[in-house]
Design an enzyme around this catalytic site. Structure first.
Site, PDB file in Angstrom:
ATOM      1  N   ASP A 104       0.842  -1.199   0.000  1.00  0.00           N
ATOM      2  CA  ASP A 104       0.000   0.000   0.000  1.00  0.00           C
ATOM      3  C   ASP A 104       0.875   1.246   0.000  1.00  0.00           C
ATOM      4  O   ASP A 104       2.021   1.212   0.454  1.00  0.00           O
ATOM      5  CB  ASP A 104      -0.864   0.059   1.267  1.00  0.00           C
ATOM      6  CG  ASP A 104      -1.740  -1.165   1.414  1.00  0.00           C
ATOM      7  OD1 ASP A 104      -2.086  -1.770   0.401  1.00  0.00           O
ATOM      8  OD2 ASP A 104      -2.058  -1.495   2.577  1.00  0.00           O
ATOM      9  N   ILE A 105       0.290   2.335  -0.398  1.00  0.00           N
ATOM     10  CA  ILE A 105       1.055   3.595  -0.456  1.00  0.00           C
ATOM     11  C   ILE A 105       1.671   3.944   0.904  1.00  0.00           C
ATOM     12  O   ILE A 105       2.785   4.469   0.977  1.00  0.00           O
ATOM     13  CB  ILE A 105       0.164   4.739  -1.030  1.00  0.00           C
ATOM     14  CG1 ILE A 105       1.000   5.989  -1.296  1.00  0.00           C
ATOM     15  CG2 ILE A 105      -1.021   5.048  -0.127  1.00  0.00           C
ATOM     16  CD1 ILE A 105       0.334   7.000  -2.197  1.00  0.00           C
TER      17      ILE A 105
END
Ligand code: URA
Length: 242
Positions: A104-105
């Protein structure tokens, strides 16, 4: 090599035959063939084409596999329509690379990046059950029962999770618990969703190990090539045979 292919002199340079300029000369001198036919300058070739120089076969694009210690704020795709930084930004751009799965970011840590399609495919395949270890800082104090739930499996909207290895690393920090969580699946946002189920949402998440490899001294934002022993280890875990 990109799906659209590349010019023959560039493919030769990438395979380490010669510099691009010298490779262009080889083509102009008629010393290069593509699938048995003499190549012409500027000809576009695909990764499946058979190249020779002076009758000697040229191995296709060399394989590169890197480990990146992903910082926060990078998306794990080759291109982001919103223009955010991607995990390929820090990487060499002489071959077309792609990430093995995604973080995920807001997740940091170990991400493999490669142009080895077979290895990537096998590593990501659910049947390979590649172990991935995360350190998660979660809200609140996780009880022994919470740990047991994570270990045994929790119900997510896409089904029960497989048994996981879960340890408490630290329960002293105020208002949170540090957990080590090893899973062998790779479902979307899996660790965050697992921790949501036990009502301890993730505040920080980092991947520390993947397929038996660790980050070692690699600092956030840095990358390095994998050693051949590390590649062999991954191939064994993923069941890749060459
Ligand atoms: N699990 C998550 O929730 N996020 C990641 O980035 C990786 C695993």
């Amino acid at each position: 090599m990109s799906p659209e292919g590349m010019r023959v002199h560039r493919a030769l340079a990438q395979a380490g035959v010669a510099s691009r300029r010298a490779a262009e000369l080889l083509v102009a001198e008629g010393r290069v063939t593509v699938n048995g036919e003499v190549a012409h300058v500027g000809q576009v070739v695909q990764s499946t084409d058979r190249l020779t120089v002076d009758g000697n076969p040229v191995n296709p694009e060399p394989i590169h596999t890197y480990m990146l210690n992903k910082p926060m704020g990078m998306v794990s795709t080759a291109y982001d329509p919103e223009g955010r930084p991607t995990v390929l930004d820090p990487m060499p751009n002489d071959v077309r690379l792609y990430p093995v799965g995604r973080l995920d970011i807001d997740t940091t840590g170990l991400l493999l990046i490669t142009n080895d399609g077979d290895l990537a495919h096998q590593l990501m395949h659910p049947s390979s059950k590649v172990p991935k270890t995360y350190e998660a800082m979660v809200a609140g104090r996780v009880s022994a029962a919470g740990v047991r739930q994570l270990r045994d499996g929790v119900e997510l909207e896409d089904g029960m999770t497989q048994p996981a290895l879960v340890e408490i690393l630290d329960r002293q920090a105020p208002g949170c618990t540090w957990l080590s969580i090893e899973i062998t699946e790779g479902r979307n946002r899996q660790v965050r969703r697992m921790c949501d189920v036990i009502d301890h949402p993730v505040r920080k998440l980092a991947r520390t190990r993947y397929g038996g490899l660790g980050l070692g001294k690699l600092r956030r934002g840095e990358f390095r090539s994998l050693a051949s022993t590390e590649i062999t280890k991954l191939e064994q875990i993923a069941g890749v045979t060459r």
